[in-house]
Design a protein around this motif. Structure first.
Motif, mmCIF file in Angstrom:
data_model
loop_
_atom_site.group_PDB
_atom_site.id
_atom_site.type_symbol
_atom_site.label_atom_id
_atom_site.label_comp_id
_atom_site.label_asym_id
_atom_site.label_seq_id
_atom_site.Cartn_x
_atom_site.Cartn_y
_atom_site.Cartn_z
ATOM 1 N N ARG A 145 25.290 9.367 43.954
ATOM 2 C CA ARG A 145 25.354 8.036 43.356
ATOM 3 C C ARG A 145 23.983 7.356 43.437
ATOM 4 O O ARG A 145 23.522 6.735 42.481
ATOM 5 N N SER A 146 23.327 7.499 44.587
ATOM 6 C CA SER A 146 22.030 6.819 44.708
ATOM 7 C C SER A 146 21.006 7.438 43.757
ATOM 8 O O SER A 146 20.163 6.729 43.209
ATOM 9 N N VAL A 147 21.128 8.754 43.531
ATOM 10 C CA VAL A 147 20.201 9.386 42.580
ATOM 11 C C VAL A 147 20.457 8.869 41.172
ATOM 12 O O VAL A 147 19.524 8.536 40.424
ATOM 13 N N ILE A 148 21.750 8.767 40.808
ATOM 14 C CA ILE A 148 22.090 8.264 39.471
ATOM 15 C C ILE A 148 21.557 6.839 39.296
ATOM 16 O O ILE A 148 20.952 6.496 38.271
ATOM 17 N N GLU A 149 21.765 6.025 40.319
ATOM 18 C CA GLU A 149 21.286 4.643 40.223
ATOM 19 C C GLU A 149 19.771 4.595 40.067
ATOM 20 O O GLU A 149 19.240 3.863 39.237
ATOM 21 N N LEU A 150 19.111 5.421 40.862
ATOM 22 C CA LEU A 150 17.646 5.446 40.790
ATOM 23 C C LEU A 150 17.188 5.868 39.399
ATOM 24 O O LEU A 150 16.284 5.271 38.812
ATOM 25 N N ALA A 151 17.869 6.908 38.862
ATOM 26 C CA ALA A 151 17.494 7.390 37.535
ATOM 27 C C ALA A 151 17.715 6.282 36.505
ATOM 28 O O ALA A 151 16.899 6.085 35.603
ATOM 29 N N GLY A 152 18.822 5.563 36.643
ATOM 30 C CA GLY A 152 19.091 4.462 35.716
ATOM 31 C C GLY A 152 18.009 3.403 35.777
ATOM 32 O O GLY A 152 17.474 2.982 34.745
ATOM 33 N N TRP A 153 17.690 3.016 37.006
ATOM 34 C CA TRP A 153 16.634 2.014 37.156
ATOM 35 C C TRP A 153 15.326 2.508 36.593
ATOM 36 O O TRP A 153 14.585 1.780 35.947
ATOM 37 N N PHE A 154 15.068 3.781 36.845
ATOM 38 C CA PHE A 154 13.807 4.305 36.364
ATOM 39 C C PHE A 154 13.772 4.283 34.840
ATOM 40 O O PHE A 154 12.760 3.975 34.235
ATOM 41 N N LEU A 155 14.919 4.614 34.219
ATOM 42 C CA LEU A 155 14.985 4.620 32.760
ATOM 43 C C LEU A 155 14.650 3.235 32.226
ATOM 44 O O LEU A 155 13.845 3.082 31.301
ATOM 45 N N LEU A 156 15.240 2.228 32.840
ATOM 46 C CA LEU A 156 14.962 0.846 32.430
ATOM 47 C C LEU A 156 13.473 0.541 32.596
ATOM 48 O O LEU A 156 12.818 0.038 31.676
ATOM 49 N N ALA A 157 12.971 0.875 33.795
ATOM 50 C CA ALA A 157 11.557 0.587 34.073
ATOM 51 C C ALA A 157 10.666 1.351 33.109
ATOM 52 O O ALA A 157 9.668 0.823 32.614
ATOM 53 N N ALA A 158 11.058 2.600 32.800
ATOM 54 C CA ALA A 158 10.244 3.417 31.906
ATOM 55 C C ALA A 158 10.234 2.797 30.516
ATOM 56 O O ALA A 158 9.194 2.722 29.872
ATOM 57 N N LEU A 159 11.404 2.349 30.047
ATOM 58 C CA LEU A 159 11.459 1.729 28.727
ATOM 59 C C LEU A 159 10.572 0.490 28.694
ATOM 60 O O LEU A 159 9.789 0.292 27.754
ATOM 61 N N ALA A 160 10.682 -0.318 29.751
ATOM 62 C CA ALA A 160 9.869 -1.534 29.791
ATOM 63 C C ALA A 160 8.389 -1.175 29.802
ATOM 64 O O ALA A 160 7.592 -1.747 29.041
ATOM 65 N N SER A 161 8.022 -0.196 30.632
ATOM 66 C CA SER A 161 6.586 0.107 30.712
ATOM 67 C C SER A 161 6.098 0.786 29.437
ATOM 68 O O SER A 161 4.951 0.598 29.047
ATOM 69 N N LEU A 162 6.983 1.546 28.766
ATOM 70 C CA LEU A 162 6.574 2.148 27.494
ATOM 71 C C LEU A 162 6.340 1.055 26.449
ATOM 72 O O LEU A 162 5.411 1.137 25.651
ATOM 73 N N ALA A 163 7.203 0.032 26.483
ATOM 74 C CA ALA A 163 7.016 -1.068 25.527
ATOM 75 C C ALA A 163 5.675 -1.754 25.777
ATOM 76 O O ALA A 163 4.906 -2.006 24.846
#
Lengths: 631, 234
Positions: A145-163
């Motif tokens: 669960r913690s890995v999934i959460e981390l991946a989710g957060w990272f996806l959000l952060a990645a999208l923001a940083s890509l923008a």
């Protein structure tokens, strides 16, 4: 690889690295802590259970009950009691794994935790050894669960940083593209200037290139003005600025022999009567002022079009040519008013007015004007203007008839003439293709119908039809390059430009063999339109050139950066070049200047071999006219 | 331009060195790397003893080393008796609160010998470690929590003794500091056994190295084992 692509790769690599790194660290530390917790739990539970079991009866049922009670809480994978010899007394085993954590993840984490052991005492003696192993399902689930959460957060952060990165990259990319385009322009000898970007490095480069372009522009302005002074000395009357007799006659001949719109128009001759007497009476200065005023007024008679030619035939006779001017009655009134305005007391300015059309004889026209002027002189009005209508078969009598005939002819399609532009080695640079329209079963050249087209606003329609016909011919003849004329009206029409671009983009290979002869103009508005037109079509690689360049040469500094391929020098500068050293100097200067910008110089209206030989000797790149034929 | 390339190469290598150092220190900080130094190390023991308790207490340590040397290769019964006597003689029974200022402190043999005093578990630990050092298999030795009746009175006290089990299901021999000689468990009617333990299973996979985990020090037994490791016993 492009800079922008490298930037993107670096950004993505950085993001991936940080993601994989943080995930790996998170899994490793979590795994470590979880293992530690479970190990302590194993030991603790084993000790606690063994302690309880040590205090109770050692019959196997009691022992089994205790173990079962502990095991049935569900948190254990195995609890085993062995006697001192290693024989299993009681054993409880659970299924290996329960839960929905994927197998690869379990394989990746792979907990390695020793079981907890403790010895059960029976008095002083050892009764057996208790081995206890907790279940991992819960540990896997929480780690997953913690890995999934981390991946989710990272996806959000990645999208923001890509923008954010996209904004950054584009803020570098756009000015960079502009700088590259400018550098490319300069390498093709188009000295453009661009707005300075805000990035410091790019700004430095741009400043340097802009400075280069500016100095080239200054140099061009100075040089072309010097050449123009030379031209004025050569062709113009020193006092009034009007063309001298020779220059005017050469221009008029070129107009009449030409195949274009300027072959129709009006001619007016004005005489300052009794000039010698006026000089005596008013003084030289006053008379000079009068003459200058007269020339200026005549020059501005056609308003904005700036196509009027004013010539001074001798001391007292002035002549005015107004190409494309066909409404003699309106002109008559206008001229009469103008002359009345400037005529001082006791000054008489008789004038004669006539129309000219293609293939008229110059001498006949001059004779007509002379007799008409004599008639005007005989009358006793201050500003008497005599119109001499020339007998000529009118094609159509009414405007409506002209209009319908022209529309029909454009619909049927124009025919294109074909005149070669040759270089010194008899190779064709391109063919000039003036339009012809079939009016009343006869093919007519541009001089006949252009004034009417202009009046009806049909010039863009004709130009479009001409280009379509030219494209057809280019498709049929793969080796040929064709030059077509574009009217100023078409160039200033934004819709025409858009349609033309759409048309040419469909067949870019043909467009690359098309040359556009653009009208030279000194009007700043027309120059702005020319620039817009060329920049809209530049990516299609068609060639642009200016035609009938004379006085407009001074505008070269403003036009060099639109990417001109050639310059066609007006016939009046070419006519009789073999006999005039000044003309040779002038043309040689123009040629040198154009060559330094990578622009070809083509001479118009060449009539004979002598001129041709002299032109090529000067360094002119090509020639066209009645005397230029394919051998 | 040979100079320039030389400079740039050396800069690169310096940068690489810095990077490697950074990574190493990061790894060390995260506990990914550990530097275990664990084996029986007399020199280290001497240093520690001198450092913690002064040169004067080195005699006891030397006597202990001599004991280990003398007993090596002797039969188990001799070893048990001599070790039991050694510690009963050299360590005075004093309550932890007096010796260490704590209610219940488990001392290592070094600490016990250094102070020259200790209580029941300090005796048991010292004997246990010494016997293991002499080659007695660990699984035969167990620390046993017992309830002791003092003298003829009904006063009972929590106590700890060391049991020697010749076989897993045998009756143990008890090494105690109250009764100076070793006797079979059945003769010790003054003691009631409650629970026993030893270091088997605490350490992973039979290695003598405990897992480096910070929570280990919370347990008294494991705490003392860790300290013994650092002092050079194990």
């Amino acid at each position: 690889m492009s800079l922008i692509k490298q930037l993107w790769l670096a950004i993505i690599a950085l993001l991936l690295l940080s993601f994989i790194g943080s995930l790996a660290i998170s899994i490793t530390t979590s795994r470590f802590y979880i293992e530690q917790e479970i190990r302590i739990k194993n030991e603790d539970n084993a000790n606690a259970l063994a302690l309880s079991m040590s205090q109770l009866d050692k019959d196997i049922v009691t022992q089994e009950l205790l173990i079962a009670a502990q095991f049935d809480t569900g948190y254990y994978r195995e609890i085993v009691l062995r006697d001192t010899g290693g024989e299993v007394l009681v054993e409880r085993l659970a299924s290996d794994y329960r839960g929905d954590v994927p197998e690869w993840f379990r394989g990746l984490v792979d907990f390695d935790i020793p079981p907890g052991t403790a010895t059960v005492q029976d008095g002083w003696q050892q009764f057996g050894t208790l081995t206890l192993q907790s279940h991992y399902s819960f540990a896997y689930a929480s780690l997953w669960r913690s890995v999934i959460e981390l991946a989710g957060w990272f996806l959000l952060a990645a999208l923001a940083s890509l923008a954010v990165a996209a904004v950054l990259v584009s803020s570098i990319k756009r000015p960079l593209a502009r700088v590259v385009a400018q550098a490319r322009d300069i390498s093709r000898r188009r000295f453009t200037t661009i707005q300075e970007p805000s990035t410091r490095e790019l700004r430095d480069v741009t400043q340097a290139m802009n400075a280069l372009s500016d100095s080239v522009r200054q140099m061009l302005t100075q040089e072309s003005q010097k050449l123009d002074e030379l031209r004025r000395d050569l062709q113009h009357d020193r006092l009034t600025g009007a063309l001298d007799r020779n220059a005017f006659m050469a221009r008029l001949s070129a107009l009449l022999e030409g195949d274009d719109a300027r072959a129709t128009g009006a001619l007016a001759m004005v005489r300052v009567q009794a000039l010698a007497a006026l000089n005596d009476r008013l003084g030289h200065d006053a008379v000079d002022t009068l003459l200058v005023e007269l020339v200026n007024r005549l020059d501005s008679l056609d308003g904005d079009a700036q196509t009027a030619l004013v010539g001074r035939l001798n001391g007292s006779d002035f002549i005015l040519a107004l190409p494309r001017q066909t409404d003699l009655d309106a002109l008559h009134a206008h001229l009469r008013q103008t002359l009345a305005d400037i005529a001082l007391k006791d000054v008489r300015l008789p004038a004669a007015l006539t129309a000219y059309s293609p293939q008229d004889e110059r001498s006949a026209l001059m004779a007509t004007l002379d007799t008409a002027l004599a008639e005007a002189e005989a009358a006793h009005a201050t500003a008497n203007v005599v119109i001499r209508e020339r007998e000529r078969p009118a094609l159509f009598t009414t405007h409506a008839a002209w209009r319908s005939a022209l529309e029909l002819a454009i619909l049927q399609g124009p025919d294109l003439g074909r005149y070669p532009v040759l270089n010194a080695y008899q190779r064709v640079i391109h063919f000039e293709s003036p339009a012809r329209l079939e009016l009343d079963t006869q093919w007519q050249s541009a001089g006949v119908f252009i004034p009417w087209l202009a009046r009806f606003g049909l010039e863009p329609a004709l130009d479009m039809a001409v280009i379509k016909r030219a494209l057809e011919q280019l498709r049929a003849e793969p080796e040929v390059r064709l030059g077509v004329n574009l009217s100023l009206a078409a160039i200033m029409d934004a819709q025409f430009t858009n349609e033309l671009r759409a048309l040419l983009e469909k067949s870019p290979a043909l467009a690359a063999r098309l040359c556009f002869d653009l009208p030279a103009s000194q009007d700043p508005r027309a120059i702005a339109s020319l620039r817009a037109f060329c920049s809209a079509l530049r990516h299609l690689e068609c060639a642009f050139g200016l035609e009938h360049v004379g006085a407009e040469f001074t505008r070269l500094a403003d036009l060099q950066d639109i990417g001109l391929a050639y310059l066609k020098v007006d016939a009046s500068l070419v006519r009789g070049i073999h006999a005039s050293l000044e003309q040779q100097t002038l043309l040689r200067g123009m040629t040198t200047l154009c060559h330094s910008l990578g622009i070809l110089v083509i001479a118009e209206g060449v009539v004979d071999q002598q001129e041709l030989t002299q032109l090529y000797r000067i360094g002119v790149d090509g020639a066209t006219g009645p005397g230029v034929r394919l051998s | 331009m040979p100079n320039g390339s030389l400079v740039s190469r050396s800069m690169v290598s310096r940068r690489a060195l810095l990077g490697a150092f950074g990574l190493l220190s990061l790894g060390a900080g995260l506990g990914l790397l550990s530097f275990p130094a664990s084996a029986f190390d007399p020199e280290r023991l001497r240093q520690r003893m001198a450092m913690l308790y002064g040169q004067g207490r080195l005699d006891v340590l030397e006597a202990w080393f001599a004991l280990l040397e003398r007993l090596a290769g002797h039969d188990v019964q001799t070893q048990l008796r001599e070790v039991n006597d050694f510690f009963n003689r050299h360590i005075r029974w004093v309550d932890d609160i007096v010796t260490w200022g704590e209610e219940d402190f488990w001392a290592t043999p070094l600490e016990a010998m250094g102070k020259g005093q200790g209580d029941c578990e300090d005796y048991s630990i010292a004997k246990y470690v010494t016997l293991k050092q002499l080659g007695v298999p660990g699984e035969r030795l167990r620390m046993i929590y017992v309830r002791a009746r003092l003298g003829r009175s009904q006063v009972t006290q929590a106590h700890m003794v060391l049991g020697y089990y010749a076989t897993p299901d045998a009756e143990p021999q008890i090494l105690d500091n109250i009764a100076p000689s070793i006797s079979p468990a059945s003769q010790r009617t003054d003691l009631d056994p409650l629970f026993s333990f030893n270091s088997e299973g605490l350490w992973a996979g039979g290695s003598s190295q405990s897992r480096a985990d910070p929570l280990a020090r919370l347990s008294r037994w494991r705490g003392v084992l860790e300290r013994m490791q650092s002092q050079g016993f194990l």
